[in-house]
Design a protein around this motif. Structure first.
Motif, PDB file in Angstrom:
ATOM      1  N   MET A 114       0.817  -1.210   0.000  1.00 57.63           N
ATOM      2  CA  MET A 114       0.000   0.000   0.000  1.00 57.63           C
ATOM      3  C   MET A 114       0.851   1.260   0.000  1.00 57.63           C
ATOM      4  N   ALA A 115       2.036   1.167   0.594  1.00 63.29           N
ATOM      5  CA  ALA A 115       2.893   2.349   0.617  1.00 63.29           C
ATOM      6  C   ALA A 115       3.697   2.488  -0.669  1.00 63.29           C
ATOM      7  N   SER A 116       3.803   1.350  -1.419  1.00 60.79           N
ATOM      8  CA  SER A 116       4.747   1.380  -2.536  1.00 60.79           C
ATOM      9  C   SER A 116       4.450   2.402  -3.640  1.00 60.79           C
ATOM     10  N   PRO A 117       3.170   2.648  -4.024  1.00 64.66           N
ATOM     11  CA  PRO A 117       2.997   3.677  -5.080  1.00 64.66           C
ATOM     12  C   PRO A 117       3.587   5.018  -4.665  1.00 64.66           C
ATOM     13  N   ALA A 118       3.292   5.429  -3.436  1.00 63.96           N
ATOM     14  CA  ALA A 118       3.804   6.722  -2.982  1.00 63.96           C
ATOM     15  C   ALA A 118       5.320   6.692  -2.874  1.00 63.96           C
ATOM     16  N   ILE A 119       5.858   5.584  -2.340  1.00 67.35           N
ATOM     17  CA  ILE A 119       7.314   5.490  -2.201  1.00 67.35           C
ATOM     18  C   ILE A 119       7.971   5.554  -3.569  1.00 67.35           C
ATOM     19  N   PHE A 120       7.417   4.795  -4.510  1.00 72.45           N
ATOM     20  CA  PHE A 120       7.980   4.773  -5.853  1.00 72.45           C
ATOM     21  C   PHE A 120       7.946   6.164  -6.491  1.00 72.45           C
ATOM     22  N   LEU A 121       6.811   6.833  -6.376  1.00 73.13           N
ATOM     23  CA  LEU A 121       6.678   8.152  -7.003  1.00 73.13           C
ATOM     24  C   LEU A 121       7.609   9.183  -6.354  1.00 73.13           C
ATOM     25  N   LEU A 122       7.653   9.154  -5.038  1.00 70.51           N
ATOM     26  CA  LEU A 122       8.533  10.119  -4.365  1.00 70.51           C
ATOM     27  C   LEU A 122       9.992   9.843  -4.701  1.00 70.51           C
ATOM     28  N   LEU A 123      10.323   8.572  -4.777  1.00 68.52           N
ATOM     29  CA  LEU A 123      11.693   8.196  -5.097  1.00 68.52           C
ATOM     30  C   LEU A 123      12.067   8.701  -6.484  1.00 68.52           C
ATOM     31  N   THR A 124      11.190   8.433  -7.432  1.00 71.38           N
ATOM     32  CA  THR A 124      11.493   8.791  -8.824  1.00 71.38           C
ATOM     33  C   THR A 124      11.493  10.287  -9.052  1.00 71.38           C
ATOM     34  N   PHE A 125      10.503  10.976  -8.524  1.00 73.93           N
ATOM     35  CA  PHE A 125      10.312  12.364  -8.926  1.00 73.93           C
ATOM     36  C   PHE A 125      10.803  13.377  -7.902  1.00 73.93           C
ATOM     37  N   LEU A 126      11.308  12.896  -6.785  1.00 72.98           N
ATOM     38  CA  LEU A 126      11.797  13.843  -5.800  1.00 72.98           C
ATOM     39  C   LEU A 126      13.182  13.454  -5.306  1.00 72.98           C
ATOM     40  N   ILE A 127      13.314  12.221  -4.850  1.00 76.29           N
ATOM     41  CA  ILE A 127      14.586  11.862  -4.211  1.00 76.29           C
ATOM     42  C   ILE A 127      15.700  11.684  -5.245  1.00 76.29           C
ATOM     43  N   ILE A 128      15.405  11.021  -6.365  1.00 76.99           N
ATOM     44  CA  ILE A 128      16.450  10.877  -7.390  1.00 76.99           C
ATOM     45  C   ILE A 128      16.882  12.238  -7.953  1.00 76.99           C
ATOM     46  N   PRO A 129      15.941  13.101  -8.363  1.00 80.09           N
ATOM     47  CA  PRO A 129      16.381  14.428  -8.815  1.00 80.09           C
ATOM     48  C   PRO A 129      17.159  15.183  -7.737  1.00 80.09           C
ATOM     49  N   PHE A 130      16.738  15.006  -6.488  1.00 79.67           N
ATOM     50  CA  PHE A 130      17.437  15.667  -5.392  1.00 79.67           C
ATOM     51  C   PHE A 130      18.900  15.214  -5.341  1.00 79.67           C
ATOM     52  N   PHE A 131      19.133  13.909  -5.475  1.00 80.77           N
ATOM     53  CA  PHE A 131      20.507  13.431  -5.431  1.00 80.77           C
ATOM     54  C   PHE A 131      21.279  13.822  -6.687  1.00 80.77           C
ATOM     55  N   LEU A 132      20.574  13.891  -7.813  1.00 79.08           N
ATOM     56  CA  LEU A 132      21.227  14.385  -9.034  1.00 79.08           C
ATOM     57  C   LEU A 132      21.753  15.802  -8.802  1.00 79.08           C
ATOM     58  N   ALA A 133      20.890  16.634  -8.191  1.00 82.54           N
ATOM     59  CA  ALA A 133      21.299  18.008  -7.907  1.00 82.54           C
ATOM     60  C   ALA A 133      22.528  18.006  -7.008  1.00 82.54           C
ATOM     61  N   PHE A 134      22.521  17.119  -6.046  1.00 79.47           N
ATOM     62  CA  PHE A 134      23.642  16.991  -5.121  1.00 79.47           C
ATOM     63  C   PHE A 134      24.925  16.656  -5.872  1.00 79.47           C
ATOM     64  N   VAL A 135      24.812  15.737  -6.822  1.00 80.40           N
ATOM     65  CA  VAL A 135      25.988  15.328  -7.596  1.00 80.40           C
ATOM     66  C   VAL A 135      26.472  16.484  -8.475  1.00 80.40           C
TER      67      VAL A 135
END
Lengths: 294, 461, 376
Positions: C33-54
Motif C-alpha cells: 500500500m505504501a509502494s505507489p507513494a514510495i515509488f513516485l517520491l523516489l522517482t520524482f523527488l529523491i532521485i532528482p534531489f541526489f542528481l542536484a547533489f551530484v
C-alpha cells in the motif's frame, strides 16, 4: 468566547469597535481583489485615471466585456482553463488515493522499516520544487511511456508529465498519518476480528470516517496545481497542453494592456473563488482540521 | 460534512469528465496543423531530383511534417502573417507540410533550452539573433543550406553568422531611434539632428535638461526600463559602444577586461547613472503600460524605442512625428542590429525541407508583408520598395538607412546569453545608484569567469 | 480524544494476538500500500534531489559541448568564501601625508588591484567587494566570492525573521477576532481567507499595480488619508522599501490560511476552562495567557513550521515583481538558484546553491524542533 463578557453600555462600545476593526481589515483583504474584477470591465485609460479616487473600486464609467473578448482572442483561454482543470483534478484524485493508502500503511499497519520510510517522507517536505526542476526535467525527458503508437521515450508535451510527478506528496501523507493516528483503533480491531482484509478495512472503515482530512488534502493539492507555472514552461511546448498560468505570459510581450490583463486574471481567479465560496465551510473547516492534530 | 464532501468529489469528477471530453477532441489550437496542402494532386509524382530515394515507389506518400516554433504567441498580426506564409508554402508543393507552434516570448528561450535538453527540438527554430551562436556552439543548430545568392542584398543584421557559416536569416531587422515631435523640439529651440549630423553628447544632455525643466513632461526621455530582458543589451549597449566601450573585447572574445570597465565604459556608466539622478528618465520600476502609452499621451517628451512600435505614434502625430538617429557620444552613433531569425535544428530529420521553407519565406513579398503588418524593416532594399513605410519617401525610410549605417550586432559569441544577463543587471544596478566602477568591475569578473568555465567558448588565445 | 500513547498501547496488545501468518500479511500489505507513494517520491523527488547533489560537485552546464568534470568543492568555496582586506589611504610619497580629493576625502587604492591577478595577494584573487566601512583612516573591505549570494542569504533570513512572527501573530489576532458567534462574522472570516485562494502569480501582478510609484493605488490611498501630505514612494523601485513591500504582500496573501489553523486550535479548547477562569476572576489578558495560549501549543508549532518553510522558499513573488532588484534588495536563495542554474545555464553552481539551501533549512528545522520540544 475569549473576550471577557462585559455587561451593558460598555458591551455595546466594544461591539462597535470590534465591528469597525473587522470592517477595516475586510477592506484591506477584499479591495485588491475587488479592484482586479472591477478594472477588468473598464477601458485601459479609465483604469489608470480611476486609481486616484474611490472609483477604482466601483463599477462606474464605461463598462463593457470588451477586455474579456480581447483576452479570449489573444490567447486560447478556454483551452488553458480546461487543461488546468484536467491536470488539477486528476492529480487531486490520484493524490488522494495514493497518499491516503501510504498513510494507512504507515499509521495503521505495522511493518519493518515503516519508521524510516515515514521519516524520509517527512524530510522531503523541505525540498522546494525549484531546486530539483532541472534534474527532474532531464529525468522525465528520458522516461518511457506507453501511448497510442507503442512505447515512446520522453514525457514532454503531455498531460501526464504535468500530473504524475505531483501525485505523491509528503505533506499530504503527513496530514493523513496525523488524522489516521487520531482515529480510535477499536474500529480497526473489531473489523480485523470479523475477518476483514486490510484493504477492506482501509476502504470500508477508514475512508468513510476521514471526510475532513480528504477534503483538506484535496484543497491543499488543488491550489498549487492550479498555480503551476515554472514546470509547464519547461515541459510543455504545444499550446494544446498549456495551463492557465503560462497563458498569462501572452499578455506581457507587446501591447501591454492592463484591462486585458485584469480580465485574464479575473477569468482564472473568479472560478476558484466561486468554488471556494460555494464550498466555503467545507473549505475552511477542512483546512482547520489540518492544524488541530499538527 | 459528509454531503459537502460528496458534493466536492462529485464536482471534481464532473470537471475531469468535462475536461476529458475537451481533451479527446483537441480544438484547432494551431490552425496550421489542420491545414491540408491545397495542391494535393495524387497524380503528381515527385520530381526525381528531389526524391531519389523514392524511386522504388513513385506514388505520392503523405507529405512529411516539419515542425516550426515561433515566439509570437499573443501577437495576432504577426501570427496571421506567418500562418499565411506557411499556408502558401504548404500549398506550393506536396512534399512537406509545415506546422507552427507558438510560444509566449517571455519564456521562449527557456522553452527552447528545455526542449534542447530533452532532445525535443523542432525542425525549424525561430530565435533572437544574438542567441544564435550559443545554440550553434552547443550543437543544436545546423548551418543553412540555401541556394547560391539567396541572401544577396540582405541587410547585414538580418544574417546570422557563426564560425564562418550562416546559421540563421531574418525576414526583417529592427532598428531603434529617438521618437520625437517636431513641434516640441521647435518650441524649445532644440536642433533637429540628422543622420549626417546627429546630436553630440552635450547637445543631447542639454536637450534633455531643457525638456525636463520645461515642466511640460513627467520625463524628458523614456528609455524603456520596463522592458527587462534582451531590451537592455539591445538598446543600451550601443550607447556604451558610442562612448568607446563594449560588452567584451571583440579582438579575442576571451575577456571583458578593459572593454566593459575601461575609462570609456566608466564614463558611460557615470553618464548613465546621471540620467536617473537628474530625474530625466523613468527608473527600473517603470510600469509596462506607461512604456506603452507614455509618449502617446505626452508624458514623455522623447522616447528611445524600436521601429516595431512606430506605427501608433505615426498615426497619432502624423507629420509632426520624427524618428531621430542615436546621439554620437564620441565614437559615432550606434544602434543594435539583428532581430528574430529562422534556423534549422541539428536534430531535424528533414533539413532539406526546413531549408526549403526558409528559402520560401525570405521572398520579398513576405518581407514586405511583415513590414506592413508590424512595422519592421524589410531585410532587402527591393522588399523595402514594396512597403508602405520604407519605400523611398515613406515615413520610416530613415530606419532602413539607420540600420545600414549605424547598426552593430551584439557580440557574436556563445557566451552572449550569460553576458547579456550580467550586462542587464549591471545597468539596472547603476541606474539604481550602485557604484559605477565597482559594478562594472564585478560584471567583468563575472563575464570572464563564465568564459573561463566554458573553456573560452571555442575561442583561443 | 485518544492520545498517541493510548493507541500504541492498545496496538501492542492487539499485535500480540496475531498469528505469524497474519503478521506476514500485514508486512506485505504495508509495503504494497505504501509502494505507489514510495515509488513516485523516489522517482520524482529523491532521485532528482541526489542528481542536484551530484551536479554541485561538477562543472555541469545546461547546454554545452564541453565534457562534465568533477571539480570538488570549487562551487562551494566560491559561494561561501569571505575575507577581510584593510586598505591604507594613498599617501603622498614626498611628504608621507595622506592624499585627499577635492571634497577633502581620503583616497584609497582600488580593491581591484588586490583581487585581480596580483601575485602578492593570491588569497584575494577573484573575490569581489561585498561591504566596506571606514575605521579611523583605514578602510575595511569585506571581500566575498559571491556577494550577491550572501546578500540573498541575508534577504532570505530577514524575510523569514519578519514574516514568520508577523504572519503567525496576525493570524492569531484575526482568529481571536472572528472566533465568536455574532452576526456577520462568517462573512469576515471568508473575506480574510479569500487571498489564500488567489494564485501567488496573480497576486504578484496585481500588487505590482498597487505598488506603482506613479499611478499606484497605495500611494493614492495614502495621499487621500493624509490629505495630500504623503509623498508618493516608488515601493518596488526603492531598495529600502522593496523587500518590506514584498513582505507585506506575502503576509496579506498567506495570513488567512494561518488564521483558520489558529481558529481550529481555539475550538479545541474546552469552554469549561474559560468558565473556570471567569469564576476565579481572571481578566481578558489572564485568560489568554493561562488558558488560551497553553491550549494552542501544538497549533503554534504547526504554524511556526509551515510559515518558516514557506518563507525560506520565497521565489514566485520575486520572480514576478522585482527579479531580485533594485540593487539586490530582494534577491533570495531560491531565486539565485534558478537564476544561475537555468537562466545563466550553470546547473552546477545552481545546484550548489540548492545544497547550501537544504543544509540551511534542515538546520533551522532541527533548531525549531529542539526549541519547541515537549518539556516534561
Amino acid at each position: 468566547m475569549t473576550v471577557k463578557r462585559v455587561k451593558g453600555r460598555w458591551h455595546n462600545v466594544f461591539l462597535v469597535i470590534r465591528y469597525l476593526l473587522m470592517t477595516l481589515l475586510g477592506v484591506v483583504f477584499f479591495f485588491p481583489i475587488l479592484f482586479m474584477v472591477v478594472s477588468s470591465f473598464k477601458p485601459d485609460l479609465q483604469i489608470l485615471q480611476d486609481t486616484s479616487s474611490l472609483r477604482a473600486f466601483l463599477p462606474v464609467g464605461e463598462l463593457s466585456f470588451q477586455n474579456y473578448v480581447e483576452a479570449f482572442e489573444r490567447a486560447p483561454t478556454e483551452r488553458f482553463i480546461l487543461n488546468s482543470l484536467l491536470v488539477t483534478s486528476i492529480t487531486v484524485i490520484l493524490g488522494l488515493v495514493v497518499n491516503s493508502m501510504a498513510a494507512f500503511a504507515l499509521s495503521i499497519l505495522r511493518w519493518r522499516g515503516q519508521g524510516v520510510v515515514l521519516s524520509i517522507i517527512i524530510a522531503t517536505f523541505i525540498v522546494p520544487f525549484e531546486t530539483i526542476a532541472i534534474p527532474l526535467l532531464l529525468l522525465v525527458s528520458r522516461l518511457p511511456w506507453i501511448g497510442a503508437d507503442g512505447i515512446v521515450f520522453g514525457w514532454l508535451n503531455s498531460y501526464h508529465v504535468q500530473i504524475i510527478p505531483f501525485i505523491a506528496n509528503a505533506f499530504s501523507i503527513f496530514l493523513f498519518v496525523q488524522f489516521f493516528k487520531s482515529l480510535p483503533f477499536e474500529l480497526v480491531e473489531a473489523a480485523r476480528i470479523d475477518g476483514a482484509g486490510w484493504f477492506q478495512i482501509y476502504r470500508r472503515i477508514i475512508i468513510p470516517v476521514s471526510g475532513p482530512v480528504f477534503a483538506t488534502v484535496a484543497i491543499l493539492t488543488f491550489l498549487p496545481m492550479w498555480n503551476q507555472y515554472l514546470w509547464p514552461i519547461m515541459v510543455v511546448q504545444q499550446e494544446e497542453y498549456r495551463p492557465v498560468m503560462v497563458g498569462l505570459q501572452y499578455f506581457f510581450q507587446l501591447n501591454v494592456a492592463w484591462g486585458e490583463i485584469m480580465a485574464y486574471l479575473s477569468t482564472i481567479t473568479v472560478p476558484v473563488l466561486v468554488l471556494f465560496l460555494a464550498l466555503q465551510r467545507a473549505f475552511i473547516e477542512s483546512i482547520a482540521s489540518s492544524g488541530i492534530k499538527g | 460534512m459528509k454531503t459537502r464532501l460528496y458534493t466536492l468529489v462529485f464536482l471534481l469528477i464532473a470537471l475531469v469528465l468535462l475536461a476529458a471530453c475537451g481533451g479527446s477532441q483537441p480544438e484547432p489550437a494551431a490552425p496550421a496543423a489542420q491545414e491540408k496542402p491545397a495542391a494535393e494532386a495524387p497524380t503528381t509524382a515527385p520530381e526525381p531530383t528531389e526524391a531519389p530515394a523514392q524511386s522504388a515507389e513513385p506514388s505520392k506518400a503523405d507529405p512529411i511534417k516539419l515542425s516550426l516554433w515561433y515566439h509570437g504567441a499573443g501577437n495576432e498580426t504577426e501570427r496571421a502573417i506567418l500562418l499565411q506564409i506557411i499556408e502558401d508554402f504548404n500549398s506550393s508543393q506536396d512534399q512537406w507540410v509545415v506546422e507552427m507552434q507558438d510560444f509566449p516570448q517571455a519564456s521562449y528561450n527557456e522553452s527552447i533550452v528545455a526542449a534542447a535538453l530533452a532532445g525535443n527540438l523542432p525542425d525549424i527554430i525561430d530565435m533572437d539573433g544574438p542567441v544564435m551562436p550559443n545554440w550553434a556552439w552547443s550543437g543544436y543548430l545546423a548551418p543553412l543550406e540555401l541556394s547560391e545568392g539567396a541572401l544577396d542584398g540582405f541587410l547585414p543584421g538580418a544574417i546570422g553568422k557563426w564560425d564562418g557559416k550562416v546559421y540563421s536569416v531574418g525576414l526583417w531587422d529592427a532598428a531603434v531611434a529617438i521618437y520625437a515631435r517636431r513641434s516640441v523640439l521647435e518650441k524649445y529651440n532644440i536642433r533637429i539632428p540628422t543622420l549626417d549630423k546627429p546630436w553630440t553628447k552635450d547637445e543631447f544632455d542639454a536637450a534633455l535638461e531643457t525638456l525636463q525643466n520645461s515642466g511640460e513632461f513627467e520625463y524628458a526621455l523614456d528609455l524603456g526600463m520596463a522592458w527587462t530582458g534582451e531590451w537592455y543589451p539591445y538598446a543600451f549597449s550601443p550607447f556604451l559602444q558610442s562612448f568607446g566601450g563594449d560588452m567584451i573585447d571583440r579582438s579575442t572574445f576571451l575577456t571583458a577586461e578593459g572593454a566593459l570597465n575601461g575609462p570609456e565604459a566608466i564614463e558611460f556608466g557615470k553618464w548613465w547613472q546621471s540620467l536617473f539622478e537628474r530625474g530625466l528618465v523613468p527608473g527600473t520600476s517603470q510600469d509596462g503600460a506607461d512604456r506603452e502609452t507614455g509618449f502617446l499621451e505626452g508624458k514623455y517628451a522623447l522616447q528611445w524605442n524600436g521601429n516595431w512600435a512606430a506605427l501608433p505614434p505615426l498615426e497619432k502625430y502624423g507629420d509632426d512625428m520624427l524618428f531621430l538617429p542615436a546621439p554620437d557620444f564620441g565614437h559615432g552613433p550606434k544602434i543594435g542590429a539583428a532581430s528574430w531569425q529562422f534556423g534549422v535544428s541539428a536534430t531535424s530529420q528533414h533539413k532539406d525541407g526546413a531549408n526549403a521553407f526558409i528559402e520560401f519565406a525570405i521572398q520579398d513579398k513576405y518581407l514586405a508583408a511583415f513590414s506592413d503588418g508590424i512595422g519592421l524593416i524589410p531585410s532587402t532594399r527591393s522588399a523595402a520598395a514594396m512597403t508602405k513605410n520604407y519605400a523611398p519617401g515613406g515615413p520610416l525610410e530613415v530606419f532602413f538607412d539607420l540600420s545600414k549605417e549605424q547598426a552593430l550586432i551584439r557580440p557574436p559569441t556563445p557566451g552572449y546569453p550569460t553576458m547579456a544577463l550580467i550586462f542587464e543587471k549591471a545597468l539596472a544596478d547603476i541606474a539604481n545608484g550602485a557604484d559605477v566602477e565597482a559594478t562594472l568591475d564585478a560584471a567583468v569578473d563575472e563575464i570572464d569567469a563564465d568564459i573561463e568555465a566554458n573553456g573560452g567558448y571555442g575561442f583561443q588565445d | 480524544m485518544t492520545t498517541a500513547t493510548e493507541i500504541s498501547r492498545k496496538r501492542t496488545g492487539f499485535w500480540a494476538t496475531l498469528s505469524l501468518n497474519d503478521r506476514r500479511t500485514e508486512v506485505i500489505t504495508g509495503w504494497l500500500m505504501a509502494s505507489p507513494a514510495i515509488f513516485l517520491l523516489l522517482t520524482f523527488l529523491i532521485i532528482p534531489f541526489f542528481l542536484a547533489f551530484v551536479f554541485a560537485f561538477t562543472n555541469q552546464r545546461l547546454i554545452s559541448p564541453n565534457p562534465t568534470e568533477y571539480v570538488g568543492l570549487r562551487n562551494f568555496s566560491r559561494l561561501l568564501t569571505v575575507r577581510l582586506l584593510i586598505l591604507e589611504p594613498l599617501t603622498n610619497e614626498a611628504t608621507g601625508e595622506p592624499v585627499r580629493d577635492e571634497n577633502n576625502k581620503l583616497i584609497y587604492p582600488r580593491v581591484r588591484e588586490f583581487t585581480r591577478n596580483n601575485p602578492d595577494y593570491p588569497q584575494y584573487n577573484g573575490l569581489k567587494q561585498w561591504l566596506a566601512w571606514n575605521i579611523g583612516q583605514k578602510r575595511w573591505v569585506l571581500l566575498a566570492g559571491d556577494p550577491v549570494f550572501l546578500r540573498s542569504l541575508y534577504n532570505t533570513f530577514l524575510f523569514a525573521l519578519v514574516v514568520v512572527p508577523v504572519q503567525g501573530g496576525l493570524g492569531l489576532v484575526l482568529a481571536l477576532i472572528v472566533n465568536q458567534r455574532t452576526t456577520g462574522v462568517n462573512i469576515f472570516r471568508t473575506i480574510y481567507f479569500m487571498p489564500v485562494v488567489v494564485s501567488l502569480v496573480v497576486v504578484s501582478i496585481l500588487w505590482r499595480f498597487i505598488y506603482d510609484g506613479q499611478n499606484g493605488l497605495l500611494n493614492n490611498v495614502l495621499q487621500f488619508i493624509t490629505f495630500g501630505a504623503f509623498e508618493p514612494i516608488d515601493w518596488l523601485g526603492n531598495p529600502s522599501t522593496a523587500l518590506p513591500a514584498i513582505m507585506a504582500m506575502s503576509i496579506w496573501q498567506g495570513v488567512g490560511f494561518h488564521m483558520v489553523i489558529w481558529l481550529a486550535g481555539l475550538q479545541t479548547i474546552p469552554p469549561v476552562l474559560y468558565e473556570a477562569a471567569s469564576v476565579e476572576g481572571a481578566n481578558g489578558w489572564q485568560q489568554f495567557r493561562y488558558v488560551t495560549w497553553p491550549g494552542l501549543r501544538n497549533t503554534a508549532v504547526f504554524v511556526l513550521v509551515t510559515i518558516t518553510m514557506q518563507a525560506f522558499g520565497l521565489f514566485t513573488q520575486i520572480d514576478v515583481m522585482t527579479r531580485g532588484g533594485p540593487l539586490n534588495a530582494t534577491t533570495t536563495v531560491i531565486f539565485q538558484a534558478v537564476q544561475r542554474g537555468f537562466e545563466k545555464q550553470d546547473i552546477a553552481y545552481g545546484s550548489a546553491i540548492s545544497v547550501v539551501f537544504f543544509i540551511m533549512v534542515l538546520s533551522v528545522a532541527l533548531i525549531q524542533r529542539y526549541l519547541t520540544r515537549e518539556r516534561d
